[in-house]
Motif scaffolding. Sequence first.
Motif, PDB file in Angstrom:
ATOM      1  N   UNK A   1      -1.365   1.765  -7.616  1.00 40.59           N
ATOM      2  CA  UNK A   1      -2.173   2.790  -8.288  1.00 40.59           C
ATOM      3  C   UNK A   1      -3.521   2.945  -7.597  1.00 40.59           C
ATOM      4  N   UNK A   2      -4.136   1.818  -7.295  1.00 38.08           N
ATOM      5  CA  UNK A   2      -5.432   1.824  -6.605  1.00 38.08           C
ATOM      6  C   UNK A   2      -5.310   2.506  -5.247  1.00 38.08           C
ATOM      7  N   UNK A   3      -4.271   2.130  -4.475  1.00 40.77           N
ATOM      8  CA  UNK A   3      -4.074   2.697  -3.139  1.00 40.77           C
ATOM      9  C   UNK A   3      -3.790   4.194  -3.212  1.00 40.77           C
ATOM     10  N   UNK A   4      -2.988   4.604  -4.191  1.00 37.71           N
ATOM     11  CA  UNK A   4      -2.671   6.028  -4.343  1.00 37.71           C
ATOM     12  C   UNK A   4      -3.936   6.834  -4.636  1.00 37.71           C
ATOM     13  N   UNK A   5      -4.727   6.344  -5.583  1.00 38.87           N
ATOM     14  CA  UNK A   5      -5.929   7.089  -5.983  1.00 38.87           C
ATOM     15  C   UNK A   5      -6.941   7.162  -4.840  1.00 38.87           C
ATOM     16  N   UNK A   6      -7.204   6.036  -4.216  1.00 43.48           N
ATOM     17  CA  UNK A   6      -8.214   6.016  -3.162  1.00 43.48           C
ATOM     18  C   UNK A   6      -7.786   6.813  -1.936  1.00 43.48           C
ATOM     19  N   UNK A   7      -6.527   6.653  -1.527  1.00 44.26           N
ATOM     20  CA  UNK A   7      -6.093   7.309  -0.294  1.00 44.26           C
ATOM     21  C   UNK A   7      -5.989   8.823  -0.459  1.00 44.26           C
ATOM     22  N   UNK A   8      -5.396   9.283  -1.567  1.00 47.20           N
ATOM     23  CA  UNK A   8      -5.257  10.730  -1.752  1.00 47.20           C
ATOM     24  C   UNK A   8      -6.617  11.372  -2.013  1.00 47.20           C
TER      25      UNK A   8
ATOM     26  N   UNK B   1       7.862  25.030   5.654  1.00 46.62           N
ATOM     27  CA  UNK B   1       8.235  25.507   6.984  1.00 46.62           C
ATOM     28  C   UNK B   1       8.542  24.361   7.955  1.00 46.62           C
ATOM     29  N   UNK B   2       8.253  23.130   7.514  1.00 46.96           N
ATOM     30  CA  UNK B   2       8.624  21.984   8.344  1.00 46.96           C
ATOM     31  C   UNK B   2       7.488  21.276   9.041  1.00 46.96           C
ATOM     32  N   UNK B   3       6.249  21.627   8.721  1.00 43.89           N
ATOM     33  CA  UNK B   3       5.106  20.947   9.326  1.00 43.89           C
ATOM     34  C   UNK B   3       4.722  19.729   8.490  1.00 43.89           C
ATOM     35  N   UNK B   4       4.215  18.714   9.157  1.00 48.60           N
ATOM     36  CA  UNK B   4       3.893  17.450   8.481  1.00 48.60           C
ATOM     37  C   UNK B   4       2.567  16.903   8.993  1.00 48.60           C
ATOM     38  N   UNK B   5       1.699  16.562   8.059  1.00 47.63           N
ATOM     39  CA  UNK B   5       0.498  15.785   8.343  1.00 47.63           C
ATOM     40  C   UNK B   5       0.825  14.331   8.004  1.00 47.63           C
ATOM     41  N   UNK B   6       0.778  13.447   8.973  1.00 47.46           N
ATOM     42  CA  UNK B   6       1.016  12.019   8.730  1.00 47.46           C
ATOM     43  C   UNK B   6      -0.338  11.311   8.755  1.00 47.46           C
ATOM     44  N   UNK B   7      -0.798  10.895   7.576  1.00 51.78           N
ATOM     45  CA  UNK B   7      -2.116  10.276   7.462  1.00 51.78           C
ATOM     46  C   UNK B   7      -2.084   8.755   7.625  1.00 51.78           C
ATOM     47  N   UNK B   8      -0.912   8.206   7.882  1.00 52.60           N
ATOM     48  CA  UNK B   8      -0.836   6.766   8.085  1.00 52.60           C
ATOM     49  C   UNK B   8      -0.857   5.991   6.776  1.00 52.60           C
ATOM     50  N   UNK B   9      -1.092   4.691   6.895  1.00 61.47           N
ATOM     51  CA  UNK B   9      -0.976   3.786   5.749  1.00 61.47           C
ATOM     52  C   UNK B   9      -2.331   3.310   5.246  1.00 61.47           C
ATOM     53  N   UNK B  10      -2.381   3.108   3.950  1.00 57.17           N
ATOM     54  CA  UNK B  10      -3.541   2.500   3.284  1.00 57.17           C
ATOM     55  C   UNK B  10      -3.029   1.217   2.650  1.00 57.17           C
TER      56      UNK B  10
ATOM     57  N   UNK C   1       0.798  -1.220   0.000  1.00 58.79           N
ATOM     58  CA  UNK C   1       0.000   0.000   0.000  1.00 58.79           C
ATOM     59  C   UNK C   1       0.828   1.266   0.000  1.00 58.79           C
ATOM     60  N   UNK C   2       0.218   2.325   0.526  1.00 58.87           N
ATOM     61  CA  UNK C   2       0.789   3.672   0.484  1.00 58.87           C
ATOM     62  C   UNK C   2       0.731   4.306   1.867  1.00 58.87           C
TER      63      UNK C   2
END
Length: 265
Positions: free
Chosen positions: A128-135, A102-111, A93-94
Amino acid sequence: MVQMLESPADWIGQICFKSISGLKPEDALKAKLALMSSFVNVQRKLQQPSKDKQGYGYKYADLNGVIKAIQEASEDEDIAYIQQPITVGGQTGIHNYLLNSQGAIFDFGSYLLDIGSPNPQEYGKALTYARRYSISAIYGIASEDDTDAKEFNSKPDYMTPKELKGMTIAYNGKRKDLTEVFAMAMAGDELAKQVIKDKDNSVNAKIAIKSISAIYEFSKGLLKDRDKEKAKQEAQDAQDQKIKEIVDGKKGSTKKKDPFDGIKA
Protein backbone atom coordinates in the motif's frame (compact mmCIF):
# COMPACT_ATOMS: atom_id res chain seq x y z
CA MET A 1 -0.39 -13.14 -24.57
CA VAL A 2 0.87 -9.66 -25.45
CA GLN A 3 4.66 -9.43 -25.52
CA MET A 4 6.64 -6.31 -24.73
CA LEU A 5 9.04 -5.14 -27.40
CA GLU A 6 12.46 -4.65 -25.84
CA SER A 7 13.69 -2.51 -28.73
CA PRO A 8 13.45 -0.02 -30.19
CA ALA A 9 12.76 1.89 -27.00
CA ASP A 10 13.25 5.47 -25.92
CA TRP A 11 14.58 6.47 -22.53
CA ILE A 12 13.74 9.51 -20.44
CA GLY A 13 16.24 9.24 -17.62
CA GLN A 14 15.42 5.88 -16.03
CA ILE A 15 11.97 5.70 -17.67
CA CYS A 16 11.64 3.35 -20.62
CA PHE A 17 9.20 4.43 -23.35
CA LYS A 18 8.29 1.51 -25.62
CA SER A 19 5.46 -0.23 -27.48
CA ILE A 20 4.06 -3.73 -27.86
CA SER A 21 5.42 -6.00 -30.55
CA GLY A 22 3.86 -6.19 -34.01
CA LEU A 23 3.36 -2.46 -34.56
CA LYS A 24 4.72 -0.76 -37.62
CA PRO A 25 7.33 1.91 -36.79
CA GLU A 26 4.95 4.73 -37.73
CA ASP A 27 2.15 3.21 -35.62
CA ALA A 28 4.50 2.72 -32.68
CA LEU A 29 5.55 6.36 -32.89
CA LYS A 30 1.93 7.48 -33.14
CA ALA A 31 1.01 5.40 -30.08
CA LYS A 32 3.89 6.83 -28.06
CA LEU A 33 2.99 10.40 -28.96
CA ALA A 34 -0.65 9.75 -28.06
CA LEU A 35 0.32 8.33 -24.65
CA MET A 36 2.62 11.25 -23.98
CA SER A 37 -0.12 13.71 -24.92
CA SER A 38 -2.63 11.97 -22.63
CA PHE A 39 -0.16 11.95 -19.77
CA VAL A 40 0.45 15.68 -20.15
CA ASN A 41 -3.31 16.33 -20.23
CA VAL A 42 -3.86 14.29 -17.07
CA GLN A 43 -1.10 16.19 -15.29
CA ARG A 44 -2.69 19.47 -16.36
CA LYS A 45 -6.21 18.51 -15.22
CA LEU A 46 -5.30 16.65 -12.05
CA GLN A 47 -6.53 18.16 -8.79
CA GLN A 48 -4.51 17.48 -5.68
CA PRO A 49 -6.44 15.11 -3.37
CA SER A 50 -7.51 16.30 0.06
CA LYS A 51 -5.17 15.40 2.88
CA ASP A 52 -8.03 14.26 5.11
CA LYS A 53 -6.24 11.46 6.94
CA GLN A 54 -4.26 11.96 10.13
CA GLY A 55 -1.40 9.74 11.23
CA TYR A 56 2.27 9.65 12.15
CA GLY A 57 2.08 13.30 13.19
CA TYR A 58 0.92 14.72 9.83
CA LYS A 59 -2.01 14.83 7.42
CA TYR A 60 -2.05 12.84 4.20
CA ALA A 61 -4.21 11.59 1.34
CA ASP A 62 -4.64 7.82 1.45
CA LEU A 63 -4.32 5.50 -1.55
CA ASN A 64 -8.05 5.72 -2.33
CA GLY A 65 -7.84 9.52 -2.48
CA VAL A 66 -4.82 9.39 -4.76
CA ILE A 67 -6.44 6.88 -7.13
CA LYS A 68 -9.67 8.88 -7.25
CA ALA A 69 -7.79 12.04 -8.23
CA ILE A 70 -5.99 10.17 -11.03
CA GLN A 71 -9.17 8.54 -12.32
CA GLU A 72 -11.05 11.84 -12.42
CA ALA A 73 -8.24 13.53 -14.35
CA SER A 74 -7.94 10.54 -16.73
CA GLU A 75 -11.66 10.24 -17.46
CA ASP A 76 -11.51 11.53 -21.06
CA GLU A 77 -8.00 10.31 -21.82
CA ASP A 78 -6.72 7.10 -23.40
CA ILE A 79 -4.43 6.18 -20.54
CA ALA A 80 -4.29 3.59 -17.78
CA TYR A 81 -1.79 2.37 -15.22
CA ILE A 82 -0.65 -1.00 -13.90
CA GLN A 83 0.98 -1.48 -10.50
CA GLN A 84 2.53 -4.94 -10.40
CA PRO A 85 3.49 -6.30 -6.94
CA ILE A 86 7.01 -7.72 -7.01
CA THR A 87 9.66 -9.16 -4.69
CA VAL A 88 13.31 -8.73 -5.67
CA GLY A 89 16.28 -9.81 -3.58
CA GLY A 90 14.21 -9.98 -0.41
CA GLN A 91 12.68 -6.54 -1.00
CA THR A 92 8.99 -5.94 -1.69
CA GLY A 93 7.45 -3.27 -3.87
CA ILE A 94 5.68 -2.18 -7.03
CA HIS A 95 6.60 -2.02 -10.72
CA ASN A 96 4.70 0.80 -12.43
CA TYR A 97 3.50 1.05 -16.03
CA LEU A 98 1.39 3.58 -17.92
CA LEU A 99 -0.15 2.48 -21.22
CA ASN A 100 -2.77 3.29 -23.82
CA SER A 101 -5.02 1.28 -26.11
CA GLN A 102 -2.74 1.93 -29.09
CA GLY A 103 0.08 -0.13 -27.60
CA ALA A 104 2.44 2.44 -26.10
CA ILE A 105 3.95 1.80 -22.67
CA PHE A 106 5.71 3.95 -20.11
CA ASP A 107 7.84 1.67 -17.91
CA PHE A 108 8.66 3.56 -14.71
CA GLY A 109 10.62 0.73 -13.13
CA SER A 110 10.35 -0.59 -9.59
CA TYR A 111 9.81 1.03 -6.21
CA LEU A 112 11.17 -1.39 -3.60
CA LEU A 113 11.08 -1.41 0.19
CA ASP A 114 13.08 -3.33 2.77
CA ILE A 115 10.23 -4.31 5.10
CA GLY A 116 12.29 -6.25 7.64
CA SER A 117 9.69 -8.76 8.86
CA PRO A 118 8.05 -10.48 5.86
CA ASN A 119 4.74 -11.37 7.52
CA PRO A 120 1.43 -10.87 5.65
CA GLN A 121 0.48 -7.72 7.55
CA GLU A 122 3.82 -6.02 6.93
CA TYR A 123 3.77 -7.19 3.31
CA GLY A 124 0.34 -5.63 2.77
CA LYS A 125 1.35 -2.37 4.43
CA ALA A 126 4.49 -2.21 2.30
CA LEU A 127 2.51 -2.71 -0.92
CA THR A 128 0.00 0.00 0.00
CA TYR A 129 2.81 2.37 0.93
CA ALA A 130 4.72 1.60 -2.29
CA ARG A 131 1.61 2.00 -4.44
CA ARG A 132 0.69 5.37 -2.93
CA TYR A 133 4.18 6.84 -2.99
CA SER A 134 5.18 5.61 -6.44
CA ILE A 135 1.98 6.54 -8.28
CA SER A 136 1.93 9.91 -6.50
CA ALA A 137 5.48 10.57 -7.67
CA ILE A 138 4.60 9.62 -11.26
CA TYR A 139 1.61 11.97 -11.45
CA GLY A 140 3.09 14.75 -9.34
CA ILE A 141 0.70 14.29 -6.44
CA ALA A 142 1.69 15.67 -3.04
CA SER A 143 -0.09 13.02 -1.00
CA GLU A 144 1.17 14.20 2.38
CA ASP A 145 2.73 17.11 4.20
CA ASP A 146 6.43 17.57 3.51
CA THR A 147 7.69 15.99 6.70
CA ASP A 148 10.26 13.53 5.38
CA ALA A 149 13.23 15.43 6.80
CA LYS A 150 11.47 15.92 10.13
CA GLU A 151 10.50 12.26 10.26
CA PHE A 152 14.05 11.17 9.43
CA ASN A 153 15.52 13.43 12.10
CA SER A 154 13.01 12.15 14.65
CA LYS A 155 14.22 8.58 14.22
CA PRO A 156 15.90 7.24 17.36
CA ASP A 157 19.69 7.04 17.32
CA TYR A 158 19.66 3.45 18.52
CA MET A 159 17.37 0.45 18.85
CA THR A 160 16.97 -1.65 21.96
CA PRO A 161 17.83 -5.38 21.90
CA LYS A 162 14.09 -6.07 22.00
CA GLU A 163 13.53 -3.91 18.91
CA LEU A 164 16.43 -5.59 17.12
CA LYS A 165 14.95 -9.04 17.67
CA GLY A 166 13.49 -10.36 14.43
CA MET A 167 15.12 -7.70 12.23
CA THR A 168 16.15 -9.15 8.88
CA ILE A 169 18.07 -7.93 5.85
CA ALA A 170 18.45 -9.07 2.25
CA TYR A 171 21.44 -11.42 1.96
CA ASN A 172 22.19 -13.46 -1.15
CA GLY A 173 18.61 -13.12 -2.41
CA LYS A 174 16.96 -14.13 0.87
CA ARG A 175 15.93 -12.54 4.15
CA LYS A 176 18.40 -13.31 6.92
CA ASP A 177 18.60 -12.32 10.58
CA LEU A 178 20.44 -9.00 10.75
CA THR A 179 22.51 -9.89 13.82
CA GLU A 180 23.62 -13.09 12.11
CA VAL A 181 24.68 -11.19 8.98
CA PHE A 182 26.56 -8.70 11.18
CA ALA A 183 28.37 -11.58 12.92
CA MET A 184 29.25 -13.08 9.53
CA ALA A 185 30.66 -9.73 8.44
CA MET A 186 32.78 -9.52 11.58
CA ALA A 187 34.01 -13.05 10.85
CA GLY A 188 35.21 -11.96 7.41
CA ASP A 189 32.32 -12.84 5.07
CA GLU A 190 32.79 -10.43 2.14
CA LEU A 191 29.16 -10.48 0.99
CA ALA A 192 27.98 -9.84 4.54
CA LYS A 193 30.39 -6.89 4.74
CA GLN A 194 28.90 -5.43 1.56
CA VAL A 195 25.36 -5.89 2.88
CA ILE A 196 26.18 -4.20 6.19
CA LYS A 197 27.96 -1.27 4.50
CA ASP A 198 25.39 -0.82 1.71
CA LYS A 199 24.48 2.88 1.52
CA ASP A 200 21.08 1.96 0.07
CA ASN A 201 19.96 0.16 3.22
CA SER A 202 16.73 1.49 4.68
CA VAL A 203 16.82 4.02 7.52
CA ASN A 204 15.64 1.36 9.98
CA ALA A 205 18.30 -1.07 8.78
CA LYS A 206 21.02 1.56 9.20
CA ILE A 207 19.85 2.37 12.73
CA ALA A 208 19.71 -1.35 13.56
CA ILE A 209 23.24 -1.91 12.21
CA LYS A 210 24.48 1.09 14.18
CA SER A 211 22.82 -0.32 17.31
CA ILE A 212 24.29 -3.80 16.84
CA SER A 213 27.71 -2.25 16.27
CA ALA A 214 27.39 -0.23 19.48
CA ILE A 215 26.35 -3.34 21.43
CA TYR A 216 29.28 -5.24 19.93
CA GLU A 217 31.78 -2.52 20.88
CA PHE A 218 30.30 -2.27 24.37
CA SER A 219 30.52 -6.04 24.84
CA LYS A 220 34.07 -6.04 23.51
CA GLY A 221 34.94 -3.31 26.01
CA LEU A 222 33.45 -5.34 28.85
CA LEU A 223 35.45 -8.40 27.82
CA LYS A 224 38.60 -6.31 27.60
CA ASP A 225 38.00 -4.89 31.07
CA ARG A 226 37.29 -8.37 32.39
CA ASP A 227 40.52 -9.69 30.86
CA LYS A 228 42.46 -6.80 32.38
CA GLU A 229 40.91 -7.45 35.78
CA LYS A 230 41.64 -11.15 35.45
CA ALA A 231 45.28 -10.50 34.51
CA LYS A 232 45.59 -8.05 37.39
CA GLN A 233 44.16 -10.60 39.82
CA GLU A 234 46.45 -13.34 38.49
CA ALA A 235 49.47 -11.05 38.93
CA GLN A 236 48.36 -10.24 42.46
CA ASP A 237 47.85 -13.92 43.24
CA ALA A 238 51.33 -14.70 41.89
CA GLN A 239 52.82 -11.93 44.01
CA ASP A 240 50.99 -13.17 47.10
CA GLN A 241 52.25 -16.69 46.43
CA LYS A 242 55.84 -15.48 46.19
CA ILE A 243 55.53 -13.58 49.45
CA LYS A 244 54.01 -16.63 51.09
CA GLU A 245 56.86 -18.83 49.86
CA ILE A 246 59.45 -16.35 51.15
CA VAL A 247 57.76 -16.09 54.53
CA ASP A 248 57.40 -19.86 54.79
CA GLY A 249 61.07 -20.28 53.84
CA LYS A 250 62.25 -17.87 56.50
CA LYS A 251 60.16 -19.61 59.09
CA GLY A 252 61.81 -22.90 58.20
CA SER A 253 65.36 -21.47 58.38
CA THR A 254 64.87 -19.76 61.75
CA LYS A 255 63.26 -22.69 63.50
CA LYS A 256 65.35 -23.73 66.57
CA LYS A 257 66.54 -27.31 66.76
CA ASP A 258 65.05 -29.36 69.55
CA PRO A 259 67.99 -30.29 71.89
CA PHE A 260 66.37 -33.60 72.72
CA ASP A 261 66.16 -34.68 69.06
CA GLY A 262 68.05 -37.94 68.57
CA ILE A 263 68.16 -38.86 72.26
CA LYS A 264 66.51 -42.12 72.95
CA ALA A 265 64.30 -42.37 75.93
